[in-house]
Structures are given as structure tokens and as C-alpha cells.
Design a protein around this motif. Sequence first.
Motif, PDB file in Angstrom:
ATOM      1  N   UNK A   1       7.337 108.344 148.742  1.00 31.87           N
ATOM      2  CA  UNK A   1       8.273 107.768 147.768  1.00 31.87           C
ATOM      3  C   UNK A   1       8.753 108.820 146.787  1.00 31.87           C
ATOM      4  N   UNK A   2       7.836 109.644 146.292  1.00 33.46           N
ATOM      5  CA  UNK A   2       8.209 110.691 145.342  1.00 33.46           C
ATOM      6  C   UNK A   2       9.168 111.695 145.979  1.00 33.46           C
ATOM      7  N   UNK A   3       8.853 112.144 147.178  1.00 31.66           N
ATOM      8  CA  UNK A   3       9.708 113.117 147.870  1.00 31.66           C
ATOM      9  C   UNK A   3      11.077 112.508 148.175  1.00 31.66           C
ATOM     10  N   UNK A   4      11.089 111.269 148.627  1.00 28.40           N
ATOM     11  CA  UNK A   4      12.370 110.612 148.934  1.00 28.40           C
ATOM     12  C   UNK A   4      13.216 110.459 147.675  1.00 28.40           C
TER      13      UNK A   4
ATOM     14  N   UNK B   1      15.346 101.965 145.598  1.00 26.17           N
ATOM     15  CA  UNK B   1      14.749 102.288 146.887  1.00 26.17           C
ATOM     16  C   UNK B   1      13.302 102.718 146.788  1.00 26.17           C
ATOM     17  N   UNK B   2      12.939 103.296 145.666  1.00 23.89           N
ATOM     18  CA  UNK B   2      11.551 103.733 145.483  1.00 23.89           C
ATOM     19  C   UNK B   2      10.695 102.605 144.918  1.00 23.89           C
TER      20      UNK B   2
ATOM     21  N   UNK C   1      16.903 112.026 147.115  1.00 27.73           N
ATOM     22  CA  UNK C   1      18.059 111.189 146.785  1.00 27.73           C
ATOM     23  C   UNK C   1      18.764 111.707 145.534  1.00 27.73           C
ATOM     24  N   UNK C   2      18.000 112.135 144.551  1.00 25.56           N
ATOM     25  CA  UNK C   2      18.617 112.678 143.339  1.00 25.56           C
ATOM     26  C   UNK C   2      19.326 113.994 143.624  1.00 25.56           C
ATOM     27  N   UNK C   3      18.743 114.817 144.460  1.00 29.50           N
ATOM     28  CA  UNK C   3      19.365 116.108 144.799  1.00 29.50           C
ATOM     29  C   UNK C   3      20.656 115.906 145.579  1.00 29.50           C
TER      30      UNK C   3
END
Length: 123
Positions: A102-105, A65-66, A109-111
Motif C-alpha cells: 500500500x505504501x509503495x503503491x 485506493x490505499x 500514484x503520487x509520483x
Amino acid sequence: DRLKQQLSDPMADRIVETLRMAREVGGTELVPVLRALSVSIRSDAALRGEVESKQSWTKGAAVLGVVAPWAVLAVMSVRPEGAQAYASASGVTLILVGAVISFVAYRIMLRVGRLPEPRRWFA
């Protein structure tokens, strides 16, 4: 130090609490209780291992997604019209804002896909 690390495990807490309770209560039920505890611990460990292995799908989806929009941007920038569109100040700003989003998303997503850590009985 290694013993301290092993005893800081939630599973060790369950074993210690079972042994403490068996010592206080007494009786002949210690062996069946320890067998039941071992079955429970093995089951929990197997389930957690299975879920953790399936978490790779979540991480893969987060990476895809990123990376996908940036791959499209790279392909578009190969053509002169695409490169010219992002060569302006507003194009660079758009790319920088996109990188931050992108970095924040990705971090979100990982969290969201992370498993909760087992709680300690003794902390």
C-alpha cells in the motif's frame, strides 16, 4: 536571498533572456515583445494553476485506493471470525506485506500524478 529566490524562477529566466535579446538586437519592438511575453507568462501560469487544482483528484484517488482495503480489513476484524483469521503468523505477515505494498503503491500514484517542474533556461 529573496532576490536570488525570485531570480531562480523559470519565468524570471524568460524575462531576463527577452531583455538581453532586446538589448543586443535593439529596435523599437521591445514594448510589443514584452507585451507578448507577459501574455505568454500569464497564460502559462493560469494553465499550470488549473492543472494543479485538478491534481487534487489524483491525490484523492491515491488516498482512496490505499485507505479502502484497510477500511474493509477493519470492518472484517470487528467480527470474531475475521479477527481470528488475521491473528495467526501468516495473517500478520499478510497484513505487513499489504502495508508495504500500500505504501509503495501510494508513492507511485503520487509520483505518476505529479506535474513536471518548469525547466530553467539559466541553471
